[in-house]
Write a protein that holds these residues in place. Structure first.
Motif, short mmCIF file in Angstrom:
data_model
loop_
_atom_site.label_atom_id
_atom_site.label_comp_id
_atom_site.label_asym_id
_atom_site.label_seq_id
_atom_site.Cartn_x
_atom_site.Cartn_y
_atom_site.Cartn_z
N UNK A 138 0.80 -1.08 0.05
CA UNK A 138 -0.11 -0.05 -0.01
C UNK A 138 0.84 1.35 -0.06
N UNK A 139 0.65 2.09 -0.93
CA UNK A 139 1.43 3.33 -1.13
C UNK A 139 0.86 4.51 -0.82
N UNK A 140 1.19 5.33 0.40
CA UNK A 140 0.50 6.47 0.61
C UNK A 140 1.29 7.70 0.10
N UNK A 141 0.78 8.89 0.33
CA UNK A 141 1.66 10.16 -0.01
C UNK A 141 1.25 11.28 0.86
N UNK A 142 2.34 11.77 1.79
CA UNK A 142 2.19 12.60 2.81
C UNK A 142 3.12 13.63 2.53
N UNK A 143 3.17 14.83 2.41
CA UNK A 143 1.90 15.40 2.28
C UNK A 143 1.20 15.23 0.63
N UNK A 144 -0.11 15.23 0.60
CA UNK A 144 -0.71 15.15 -1.13
C UNK A 144 -1.23 16.33 -1.04
N UNK A 145 -0.82 17.09 -2.19
CA UNK A 145 -1.39 18.47 -2.61
C UNK A 145 -1.22 19.33 -1.43
N UNK A 146 0.00 19.19 -0.58
CA UNK A 146 0.12 19.84 0.62
C UNK A 146 -0.65 19.54 1.76
N UNK A 147 -1.71 18.61 1.82
CA UNK A 147 -2.38 17.90 2.73
C UNK A 147 -1.89 17.29 3.61
N UNK A 148 -1.86 17.14 5.02
CA UNK A 148 -1.21 16.38 5.84
C UNK A 148 -2.36 15.36 6.13
N UNK A 149 -1.62 14.08 5.92
CA UNK A 149 -2.51 12.78 6.49
C UNK A 149 -2.75 12.80 7.92
N UNK A 150 -3.90 12.52 8.28
CA UNK A 150 -4.27 12.46 9.81
C UNK A 150 -3.47 11.24 10.38
N UNK A 151 -3.08 11.52 11.63
CA UNK A 151 -2.31 10.42 12.24
C UNK A 151 -3.18 9.37 12.52
N UNK A 152 -4.64 9.53 12.60
CA UNK A 152 -5.45 8.52 12.96
C UNK A 152 -5.48 7.72 11.65
N UNK A 153 -5.49 8.23 10.43
CA UNK A 153 -5.60 7.35 9.24
C UNK A 153 -4.29 6.64 8.94
N UNK A 154 -3.09 7.11 9.25
CA UNK A 154 -1.86 6.32 9.21
C UNK A 154 -2.06 5.22 10.14
N UNK A 155 -2.48 5.12 11.27
CA UNK A 155 -2.81 4.25 11.90
C UNK A 155 -3.74 3.22 11.44
N UNK A 156 -4.82 3.58 11.01
CA UNK A 156 -5.82 2.76 10.50
C UNK A 156 -5.24 1.82 9.22
N UNK A 157 -4.40 2.75 8.34
CA UNK A 157 -3.77 2.32 6.99
C UNK A 157 -2.63 0.86 7.77
N UNK A 158 -2.07 1.40 8.89
CA UNK A 158 -1.08 0.23 9.24
C UNK A 158 -1.98 -1.09 9.64
N UNK A 159 -3.07 -0.85 10.32
CA UNK A 159 -3.81 -1.85 10.75
C UNK A 159 -4.35 -2.82 9.83
N UNK A 160 -4.84 -2.09 8.61
CA UNK A 160 -5.37 -2.79 7.55
C UNK A 160 -4.03 -3.56 6.66
N UNK A 161 -3.09 -3.01 6.54
CA UNK A 161 -1.92 -3.74 5.96
C UNK A 161 -1.40 -4.80 6.92
N UNK A 162 -1.67 -4.71 8.18
CA UNK A 162 -1.21 -5.90 9.11
C UNK A 162 -2.19 -7.01 8.99
N UNK A 163 -3.42 -6.70 8.77
CA UNK A 163 -4.57 -7.60 8.80
C UNK A 163 -4.20 -8.34 7.26
#
Ligand SMILES: *Cc1c(COP(=O)(O)O)cnc(C)c1O
Length: 337
Positions: A138-163
């Protein structure tokens, strides 16, 4: 120095190394880094690995090669990475992962906040079946168009990847902007990932250079792919010295770029030819009345201000733009007819 150059708001890649950065480059102790002999490169890699809370780091010539080598070190031929439709690692790297790595991109739509919906991601993860490419990253981009990815989103992405037993890569070309915007140490935004690519030639103001970070075995594979891609550089300490200088002097000041982008957006907000405007970290996006972009570009150029005259106008603040330049740009925008 900068007053002989135009005010260039097209991108934060346009910064020129400062005199002090050039002096740091000139003073760099160097060796042949392909032989493992460049002390300045080694010190920079160690420093960035520590900042990112990762085992190892690798100096790369560009962010594009850093992402490519990262993906190639995670995926083999016939495997795939899930990526946002508008992300750099899908749209702006000339299809490199597919062409050079035999790695299939699986794009999904990008949401207005710059993230991918994790439901969308989940829906494209492929089961083990001979019909399908193997989903690996899973390839994310932070910042994306200047927007900061919420830390909670990063944690959820990690959970998904682990699952699903996947790998998380972050294209962190502007991750320092995110860390400064959130006022958190860099490692707080990297610890969720297996690998992160960081650019030093954007807001940080180095002439060249990115760093890929991750586990030691990953970086060893990446070192081989980097050599194969032609990215093994010899007396690269000259570049590493500029990057090291940027870490000392150009990180905290990113907050000034963010403040200036907000000021620019404010200056644009009530203009008749601007339909909507938003800013995030060091970027401003303005939706212009159709057909305005090229005329605006020409008008700004006459006042020594460089923009890319598209109807979705993107303005980027950086090291070579000061408060006075922002005032001039706002005046030029506000007097445009
Ligand atoms: C600039 C950028 C890169 C890398 O670009 P290079 O020009 O190859 O250094 C990667 N990702 C994002 C989001 C970027 O903006």
């Amino acid at each position: 120095m900068s007053n002989t150059y135009p005010i260039d708001l097209r991108s934060d890649t346009v910064t020129r190394p400062t005199q002090a950065m050039r002096e740091a480059m000139m003073a760099a102790e160097v060796g042949d880094d392909v032989w493992g002999d460049d002390p300045t490169v080694q010190a920079l890699e160690k420093r960035v690995a520590e900042m990112a809370g990762m085992e190892a780091a690798l100096l790369m010539p560009t962010g594009t090669q850093s992402n490519l080598v990262g993906l190639m070190s995670h995926c083999g031929r016939g495997e795939e990475y899930i990526v946002g439709q508008g992300y750099h690692t899908y749209k702006y790297e000339a299809g490199g992962a597919a062409v050079l790595g035999g790695i299939q991109p699986q794009p999904v739509p990008v949401q207005p906040d710059g993230t991918m919906s994790l439901e969308d991601v989940r829906a494209v993860i492929k089961p083990d079946n001979i019909h399908f490419a193997r989903t690996r990253v899973l390839s994310l981009e932070n910042t994306m168009g200047g927007k900061v990815m919420p830390e909670a989103y990063l944690a959820e992405a990690r959970q998904l990847v682990d699952e699903y037993g996947l790998i998380l890569h972050i294209d962190g070309a502007r991750l320092f902007n995110a860390a400064v915007a959130l006022d958190v140490p860099l490692r707080q935004l990297t610890h969720c990932a297996d690998s992160v690519s960081l650019c030093f030639s954007k807001g940080l103001g180095a002439p060249v250079g990115s760093v890929l970070v991750g586990a030691a075995d990953f970086i060893e594979r990446a070192r081989r792919w980097r050599k194969m891609a032609g990215g093994g550089m010899r007396q690269a300490g000259i570049l590493a010295a500029a990057m090291d200088y940027a870490l000392d002097h150009h990180v905290a000041r990113l907050a000034e770029d963010h403040r200036r982008a907000a000021a620019l957006a404010e200056g644009l907000s009530d203009l008749p030819f601007v339909k909507s405007v938003s800013s995030a970290t060091n970027m401003v996006f303005a939706q212009l009345e159709p057909g305005t972009g090229p005329r605006l570009e020409a008008s700004m150029a006459q006042q020594n201000i460089v923009i890319d005259g598209l109807d979705t106008l993107r303005l980027v603040t950086h090291l070579d733009v000061d408060d006075n330049d922002i005032d001039q740009a706002i005046t030029a925008l506000r007097t445009f007819r």
